[in-house]
Write a protein that holds these residues in place. Structure first.
Motif, short mmCIF file in Angstrom:
data_model
loop_
_atom_site.label_atom_id
_atom_site.label_comp_id
_atom_site.label_asym_id
_atom_site.label_seq_id
_atom_site.Cartn_x
_atom_site.Cartn_y
_atom_site.Cartn_z
N MET A 1 0.74 -1.31 0.03
CA MET A 1 -0.22 -0.02 -0.11
C MET A 1 1.00 1.31 0.08
O MET A 1 1.84 1.30 0.55
CB MET A 1 -0.82 0.00 1.30
CG MET A 1 -2.06 -1.36 1.17
SD MET A 1 -3.16 -0.88 2.51
CE MET A 1 -2.13 -1.52 3.85
N LEU A 2 0.43 2.13 -0.83
CA LEU A 2 1.26 3.33 -0.69
C LEU A 2 0.63 4.69 -0.31
O LEU A 2 -0.70 4.79 -0.49
CB LEU A 2 1.60 3.59 -2.31
CG LEU A 2 2.35 5.03 -2.68
CD1 LEU A 2 3.77 5.06 -1.84
CD2 LEU A 2 2.47 5.14 -4.01
N LYS B 1 4.33 -6.28 2.69
CA LYS B 1 4.09 -7.61 3.24
C LYS B 1 5.33 -8.57 2.65
O LYS B 1 4.98 -8.82 1.49
CB LYS B 1 2.62 -8.19 3.15
CG LYS B 1 2.32 -9.38 3.66
CD LYS B 1 2.32 -9.56 5.19
CE LYS B 1 1.85 -10.90 5.73
NZ LYS B 1 2.59 -11.33 6.64
N LYS B 2 5.99 -9.05 3.64
CA LYS B 2 7.04 -10.16 3.21
C LYS B 2 6.84 -11.50 4.11
O LYS B 2 6.09 -11.26 4.97
CB LYS B 2 8.36 -9.56 3.40
CG LYS B 2 8.57 -8.48 2.21
CD LYS B 2 10.31 -7.91 2.30
CE LYS B 2 10.24 -6.93 0.88
NZ LYS B 2 11.63 -7.02 0.64
N ALA B 3 7.41 -12.44 3.78
CA ALA B 3 7.40 -13.64 4.48
C ALA B 3 7.88 -13.38 6.01
O ALA B 3 7.23 -13.99 6.87
CB ALA B 3 8.47 -14.86 4.00
N TRP C 1 5.56 -7.64 8.49
CA TRP C 1 5.40 -6.26 7.67
C TRP C 1 6.35 -5.23 7.60
O TRP C 1 7.08 -5.08 8.75
CB TRP C 1 4.10 -5.49 8.24
CG TRP C 1 2.76 -6.22 8.23
CD1 TRP C 1 2.13 -7.22 8.54
CD2 TRP C 1 1.85 -5.92 6.83
NE1 TRP C 1 0.95 -7.60 8.10
CE2 TRP C 1 0.89 -6.87 6.85
CE3 TRP C 1 1.88 -5.19 5.73
CZ2 TRP C 1 -0.04 -6.73 5.80
CZ3 TRP C 1 0.98 -5.32 4.91
CH2 TRP C 1 -0.10 -6.07 5.01
N PHE C 2 6.78 -4.48 6.44
CA PHE C 2 7.82 -3.49 6.53
C PHE C 2 7.40 -2.14 5.96
O PHE C 2 6.43 -2.24 5.16
CB PHE C 2 8.91 -4.05 5.85
CG PHE C 2 9.67 -5.35 6.11
CD1 PHE C 2 10.73 -5.13 6.87
CD2 PHE C 2 9.22 -6.64 5.96
CE1 PHE C 2 11.43 -6.31 7.46
CE2 PHE C 2 9.93 -7.64 6.45
CZ PHE C 2 10.99 -7.54 7.00
N VAL C 3 7.92 -1.21 6.39
CA VAL C 3 7.77 -0.01 6.00
C VAL C 3 8.84 0.81 5.42
O VAL C 3 9.92 0.89 5.92
CB VAL C 3 6.80 1.12 6.91
CG1 VAL C 3 6.67 2.46 6.60
CG2 VAL C 3 5.86 0.41 7.66
N VAL C 4 8.48 1.43 3.99
CA VAL C 4 9.71 2.12 3.52
C VAL C 4 9.30 3.64 3.47
O VAL C 4 7.99 4.12 3.06
CB VAL C 4 9.74 1.72 2.29
CG1 VAL C 4 10.88 2.45 1.33
CG2 VAL C 4 10.27 0.37 1.91
N ILE C 5 10.24 4.64 4.00
CA ILE C 5 9.47 5.90 4.35
C ILE C 5 10.71 6.70 3.16
O ILE C 5 11.87 6.53 3.57
CB ILE C 5 10.07 6.29 5.95
CG1 ILE C 5 8.92 5.81 6.73
CG2 ILE C 5 9.38 7.87 5.78
CD1 ILE C 5 9.12 5.93 8.36
N THR C 6 9.84 7.59 2.30
CA THR C 6 10.91 8.41 1.55
C THR C 6 10.77 9.70 2.11
O THR C 6 9.46 10.13 2.48
CB THR C 6 9.96 8.33 0.20
OG1 THR C 6 9.81 6.81 -0.23
CG2 THR C 6 10.88 9.25 -0.81
#
Length: 62
Positions: A1-2, A45-47, A50-55
């Motif tokens: 999700m973005l 969502k990975k194995a 959950w991960f979040v990438v913040i730009t």
């Protein structure tokens, strides 16, 4: 999700405030440097979970 736009900083301590999801606990590895603002947040969502990438973006371009 973005989540493409933020008017205020969504990070407060160890929590990230996302629209429709509310406060989400995060493990912030590095603090956001002074002079930078959060431009967008992408959740993945990975194995392993959950991960979040913040730009982030700087207003001063040198």
């Amino acid at each position: 999700m973005l989540f493409p736009q933020f008017t205020v900083n969504p990070i407060t301590g160890w929590q990230l405030k996302l629209p429709k999801l509310g406060l989400v606990q995060i493990n912030l590895h590095r603090p956001i440097p002074d002079g930078f603002v959060v431009k967008q947040v992408r959740t993945l969502k990975k194995a392993m979970g959950w991960f979040v990438v913040i730009t982030i973006q700087s207003e001063d371009v040198t």
